[in-house]
Design an enzyme around this catalytic site. Structure first.
Site, PDB file in Angstrom:
ATOM      1  N   ASP A   5       0.848  -1.197   0.000  1.00  0.00           N
ATOM      2  CA  ASP A   5       0.000   0.000   0.000  1.00  0.00           C
ATOM      3  C   ASP A   5       0.882   1.244   0.000  1.00  0.00           C
ATOM      4  OD1 ASP A   5      -2.279   1.466   0.057  1.00  0.00           O
ATOM      5  OD2 ASP A   5      -2.955   0.818   2.038  1.00  0.00           O
ATOM      6  N   ASP A   6       0.988   1.908  -1.123  1.00  0.00           N
ATOM      7  CA  ASP A   6       1.876   3.075  -1.289  1.00  0.00           C
ATOM      8  C   ASP A   6       3.348   2.661  -1.196  1.00  0.00           C
ATOM      9  OD1 ASP A   6      -0.547   4.427  -1.149  1.00  0.00           O
ATOM     10  OD2 ASP A   6      -0.074   5.532   0.681  1.00  0.00           O
TER      11      ASP A   6
ATOM     12  N   ARG B  12      -6.249  -0.433  -7.585  1.00  0.00           N
ATOM     13  CA  ARG B  12      -6.613  -1.820  -7.299  1.00  0.00           C
ATOM     14  C   ARG B  12      -7.668  -2.322  -8.285  1.00  0.00           C
ATOM     15  NH1 ARG B  12      -4.686  -2.777  -1.725  1.00  0.00           N
ATOM     16  NH2 ARG B  12      -3.245  -1.035  -1.558  1.00  0.00           N
TER      17      ARG B  12
ATOM     18  N   LYS C  73      -6.294  -5.461   2.722  1.00  0.00           N
ATOM     19  CA  LYS C  73      -7.010  -4.294   2.200  1.00  0.00           C
ATOM     20  C   LYS C  73      -7.655  -4.607   0.852  1.00  0.00           C
ATOM     21  CE  LYS C  73      -6.349   0.598   1.209  1.00  0.00           C
ATOM     22  NZ  LYS C  73      -5.439   1.737   1.411  1.00  0.00           N
TER      23      LYS C  73
ATOM     24  N   HIS D 266     -10.738  -2.401  -0.650  1.00  0.00           N
ATOM     25  CA  HIS D 266     -10.881  -1.021  -1.092  1.00  0.00           C
ATOM     26  C   HIS D 266     -11.418  -0.878  -2.515  1.00  0.00           C
ATOM     27  CE1 HIS D 266      -9.010   3.246  -0.335  1.00  0.00           C
ATOM     28  NE2 HIS D 266     -10.273   3.172   0.009  1.00  0.00           N
TER      29      HIS D 266
ATOM     30  N   HIS E 195       1.478   2.232   4.328  1.00  0.00           N
ATOM     31  CA  HIS E 195       0.626   3.419   4.163  1.00  0.00           C
ATOM     32  C   HIS E 195       0.831   4.359   5.343  1.00  0.00           C
ATOM     33  CE1 HIS E 195      -3.118   5.755   3.702  1.00  0.00           C
ATOM     34  NE2 HIS E 195      -3.209   5.258   2.476  1.00  0.00           N
TER      35      HIS E 195
ATOM     36  N   ASP F 198       0.271  -0.245  -5.319  1.00  0.00           N
ATOM     37  CA  ASP F 198      -0.856   0.397  -6.004  1.00  0.00           C
ATOM     38  C   ASP F 198      -0.501   1.737  -6.630  1.00  0.00           C
ATOM     39  OD1 ASP F 198      -0.535   1.457  -3.467  1.00  0.00           O
ATOM     40  OD2 ASP F 198      -2.665   1.497  -2.974  1.00  0.00           O
ATOM     41  N   ASN F 199       0.402   2.484  -5.961  1.00  0.00           N
ATOM     42  CA  ASN F 199       0.721   3.832  -6.460  1.00  0.00           C
ATOM     43  C   ASN F 199       2.018   4.305  -5.812  1.00  0.00           C
ATOM     44  OD1 ASN F 199      -2.091   4.335  -4.518  1.00  0.00           O
ATOM     45  ND2 ASN F 199      -0.129   5.103  -3.802  1.00  0.00           N
TER      46      ASN F 199
ATOM     47  N   ARG G 130       2.394   9.833  -4.681  1.00  0.00           N
ATOM     48  CA  ARG G 130       0.995   9.381  -4.778  1.00  0.00           C
ATOM     49  C   ARG G 130       0.075  10.520  -5.227  1.00  0.00           C
ATOM     50  NH1 ARG G 130      -1.442   7.723   0.848  1.00  0.00           N
ATOM     51  NH2 ARG G 130      -1.698   9.955   0.984  1.00  0.00           N
TER      52      ARG G 130
END
Ligand SMILES: *[C@@H]1O[C@H](CO)[C@@H](O)[C@H](O)[C@H]1NC(C)=O
Ligand SMILES: *[C@@H]1O[C@H](CO)[C@@H](O)[C@H](O)[C@H]1NC(C)=O
Ligand SMILES: *[C@@H]1O[C@H](CO)[C@@H](O)[C@H](O)[C@H]1NC(C)=O
Ligand SMILES: *[C@@H]1O[C@H](CO)[C@@H](O)[C@H](O)[C@H]1NC(C)=O
Length: 518
Positions: free
Chosen positions: A41-42, A84, A133, A135, A192, A284-285, A293
């Site tokens: 996540d990030d 995602r 996660k 989302h 994150h 994801d990013n 991000r």
């Protein structure tokens, strides 16, 4: 005899067609082929795999030795839920409908008609699981057989950061007696930021479960801490004590994610699946730092990507220069299982995947192709409307900022961070920011940004107005428009026109000019 021959031919053709049809309908996936997909996540490049020697990630390093490491992988969109959705559908956010975040007031979901990877797999006899996660929504589009996520009522801190609990769920999924092949998706919430939702645990929840008073304990986690003086500050982040403090905290949670990967790979091994499971790791990013991000500069768009196939050991430990996108993951998994992508329409438009399977790259480094990726962003939080479309090839990147007359927005999570507050405070008081741009330039962007990556990897010099690059600019503009058309982008006429595509224009969709000077 001639008659017999003719009849025989026809018979054979009919038989062939019948067999072919039969083949498609009674398709049964290859047994002993599974997929384990890890999504950070990030997460960024803070791992030795990508030459960061400070942040300790022994489990990712070990996985890399059994993987092809992609040096030029990119997200399709630099925002959590949209990204995602692109990973799980193979469709960019503007095509699958997940225009922004799924949670809370943002409330974005994909179109009901989207055929996602887990649903296609389920219909083809593959067992699907998700831990951590999620989302993305709606539930009907992103259904998994086994689901332990924040959308099933589990606290995200537990299913996404408590690696002991995540290991236990993985164990439960992997010890099933169900004989079907599987896809298991692990969505870490690490690394994150945390200051916005759970500040008591630190800027990145780096203290959660570390055994200190009030922090609880994650039994399997051996916390690794870092000295802010030793972290590697990326070129797009200001080198100040505030930013270094954030990076040190981020590293601690990357090390937790890394240990989580180790625990789950161990479960995979104990369950006897190591030799028949394709393992992928990506994010994801971009990292939650300025220019990262929510941006489609490379600092927000470039991603780690490891693909480890037990059936393609030839290039284990090698790096690939192929340019890959997160929209390639759905075609890769379908290819691995030998399952075709369905034929269908969304909003009356035919749906075609624009990504491609990465499996051939695991066999041989491609000498041609694999040199262009696209990206598309509309929102992050619901207030953050900032549509962008991007084409990136080996040398150049073109960003189309479609709403550039409005200021670029800052999300709640990043706004409250020490790193951003430091930039604001320094800017307000006129102190040096030690950043490579000003906040004013960050907020107010030109409609077109063209960068030459060979000369300018940090994307500091916009060449869009430089006459020497006029033909590069027009070629890339045309390329991005062709891709928008191929992916049925409702924004194809933005910001200068209105797309008319029904009634009189049903057969010939047309951009009608607004005469707004853009
Ligand atoms: C790490 O650095 C080495 C030496 O400069 C380089 O050859 C290699 O490609 C780099 N690896 C990645 C994944 O960037
Ligand atoms: C993490 O999960 C384990 C297993 O369920 C539990 O024993 C432990 O208390 C949890 N840790 C935290 C910090 O919540
Ligand atoms: C920014 O300034 C505010 C107000 O003076 C202060 O409370 C805060 O600690 C500063 N934050 C950083 C990261 O410099
Ligand atoms: C997209 O391409 C098709 C086929 O070339 C064309 O008919 C259509 O007008 C294009 N749409 C737009 C909005 O340009």
């Amino acid at each position: 005899m001639a008659n017999f021959g003719e009849g025989w031919d026809v018979f054979c053709s009919v038989l062939f067609v019948l067999l072919a049809l039969h083949d498609v309908r009674s398709f049964s996936p290859q047994t002993k082929r599974n997929v384990l997909l890890f999504v950070g996540d990030d997460a960024g490049f803070e791992t030795q795999v990508y030459n960061n020697t400070v942040c300790k990630t022994p489990h990712l390093d070990a996985l890399a030795k059994r993987s092809v490491v992609f040096k030029h992988a990119f997200t399709s969109v630099s925002s959590c839920s949209p990204s995602r959705s692109a990973i799980l559908t193979g469709l960019p956010q503007h095509q699958n409908g997940m225009y922004g975040l799924e949670n809370s007031v943002h409330h974005f979901v994909s179109f009901d008609g989207v055929r996602s990877l887990p649903v296609i797999l389920k219909q083809s006899g593959i067992r699907t699981g998700i831990i951590g996660k999620k989302h993305v929504g709606p539930e009907s589009v992103y259904q998994f057989d086994y689901s332990k996520t924040e959308l099933d009522g589990f606290p995200i801190m537990q299913v996404g950061r408590n690696i002991t609990l995540m290991k236990q769920f993985a164990h439960e999924f992997l010890s099933s007696t169900d004989p079907r092949p599987f896809l298991l998706y692990i969505g870490f919430h690490d690394p994150h930021r945390c200051g916005h939702t759970q500040p008591q645990y630190g800027q990145f929840c780096e203290k959660f479960g570390n055994g200190d008073p009030g922090m609880g304990k994650i039994p399997d986690w051996v916390p690794t801490t870092y000295d802010p003086g030793e972290v590697i500050v990326p070129g797009f982040v200001q080198d100040t004590p505030a930013a270094r403090g954030d990076l040190a905290a981020q590293y601690t949670t990357i090390s937790r994610l890394d240990q989580g990967i180790g625990l789950i790979l161990k479960e995979l091994e104990l369950a006897g699946y190591t030799d028949d499971t394709l393992v992928l790791y990506t994010s994801d990013n971009g990292i939650p730092f300025p220019n990262g991000r929510t941006n489609l500069y490379d600092s927000g768009m470039a991603e780690p990507l490891l693909v480890s196939s037990p059936a393609h050991t030839e290039r284990w430990g090698h790096e690939s220069n192929a340019m890959a996108s997160t929209v390639d993951l759905t075609p890769t998994v379908l290819d691995w299982f030998g399952i075709p992508y369905p034929d269908y329409t969304l909003n009356r438009e035919a749906v075609r995947l624009t990504g491609q399977s990465l499996l051939p790259v695991l066999q041989r480094e491609p000498s041609t192709g694999w040199d262009t990726v696209y990206a598309s962003h509309n929102l992050h939080e619901v207030t953050m409307y900032y549509p962008m479309r991007v084409v990136r090839n080996r040398r150049y990147k073109l960003i189309h900022n479609m709403n550039n007359l409005a200021p670029f927005n800052i999300d709640q999570d990043f706004y409250i961070s020490n790193t951003f507050q430091d930039l604001l405070n320094r800017t307000r008081s006129g102190q040096p920011t030690h950043w490579f741009k000003t906040l004013k330039d960050y907020y107010y962007r030109p409609q077109w940004e063209l960068f030459d990556h060979q000369a300018d990897p940090l994307e500091t010099t916009n060449l869009a107005g430089d006459r020497r690059y006029a033909s590069v600019l027009s070629d890339l503009k045309e390329q991005v428009l062709r891709w928008q058309n191929a992916t049925n982008d409702p924004w194809i006429c933005a910001p200068w026109g209105v797309l008319e595509n029904s009634g009189l224009y049903k057969e010939k969709p047309t951009c009608m000019p607004m005469d707004n000077g853009l």
